[in-house]
Scaffold this motif. Sequence first.
Motif, mmCIF file in Angstrom:
data_model
loop_
_atom_site.group_PDB
_atom_site.id
_atom_site.type_symbol
_atom_site.label_atom_id
_atom_site.label_comp_id
_atom_site.label_asym_id
_atom_site.label_seq_id
_atom_site.Cartn_x
_atom_site.Cartn_y
_atom_site.Cartn_z
ATOM 1 N N SER A 1 -8.733 -4.435 4.170
ATOM 2 C CA SER A 1 -9.671 -4.246 3.276
ATOM 3 C C SER A 1 -10.952 -4.206 3.758
ATOM 4 N N LYS B 1 -3.331 -6.716 5.957
ATOM 5 C CA LYS B 1 -4.064 -6.626 4.491
ATOM 6 C C LYS B 1 -5.593 -6.913 4.843
ATOM 7 N N LYS B 2 -5.945 -7.748 5.624
ATOM 8 C CA LYS B 2 -7.233 -8.089 5.930
ATOM 9 C C LYS B 2 -8.039 -6.815 6.489
ATOM 10 N N TYR C 1 0.860 -1.102 -0.026
ATOM 11 C CA TYR C 1 -0.045 0.051 0.060
ATOM 12 C C TYR C 1 0.828 1.108 -0.166
#
Length: 360
Positions: A256, A252-253, A228
């Motif tokens: 998201s 990451k989760k 990112y």
Amino acid sequence: MADLKHRILMVSDFFYPNFGGVESHIYYLSQCLLKLGHKVVVMTHAYGNRSGVRYMTGGLKVYYVPWRSFLMQNTLPTFYGTLPIIRTILIREKISLVHGHQAFSTLCHEALMHARTMGYKVVFTDHSLYGFADVGSIHMNKVLQFTLADVTRAICVSHTSKENTVLRSGLPPEKVFVIPNAVDTAMFKPAQERLGHNEIVIVVISRLVYRKGADLLVEVIPEVCRLYPNVLPDDMIVLAEPDPSDMVQAIKKAISIVPEIDPLVMHDRMKRLYNWNDVAKRTEIVYNRALKCSDQSLLERLSRYLSCGAWAGKLFCLVMIIDFLLWRLLELWQPAKDIEEVPDVVLPRDQDGENIEGFR
């Protein structure tokens, strides 16, 4: 004047004006226990010119005993040097239960030891996780085993912390309660305007020390920034190659699902789930159960120390026998009836439980 339920002595080397998680925990828990009608007194070591008896918000009384820290705000271990002043405070304040905080605190360990010698019920709260392999952890785990061999009840701030404490100390799991830390939601509130979807801010709140996992940040941040490229501009940071993939996947989760979260709803949930009033009420239950435990003789208590190891157990027993003899000598030299007790003062409160203005 309302009747006092419990008279609690909070003990730790870590308290204000020093800042940290343990310091905040003791302060906020004490304030909420005061609102529930308990008497709470804090005992810690002197900080600079702050020595003697001080009063804080809500009438919280603090004994800054004239001991100086020698390493990481810890007092020098004396085993028996703190016995006279701890005994005096326990008698003066008519304490019914002693609550020690943090395995690193020398003052905590000594206070719990002396309190058990004198027949008081004691509760210990462990605030951190520790390992089993390095020299420092091995030493600390043995000290903890000694302290918790005769503790009445123990509190951990998470189920993982409970497993860690039980493994390190050999304490029966049924004696350990899990009460999570709270969050001061009045200090941290969502921004009125949300950031754009192209702007992400990740906040880590922790002491930058190894046991808190600060070393993992060095490895995780580069990979997250690579995935990112919008967290910081390239010209503001120099990063190394990453490694721990599990934490990266977790971040990451989290990123998201950020667009799906309503900050105000999340803040309201946090306010209900993790608040200091709830922590205080759950701690009150632990106190009630601790005070219902039957008293035990010195021989019964020594048998628990003896089970701590072939050599360590005998050493622990010797330490406690000497502590018991010194306490009895103090009883002869200065009988408890000669120590002046301080009167109980319950601050008047309004219907919401807050101090009435002008009463200090």
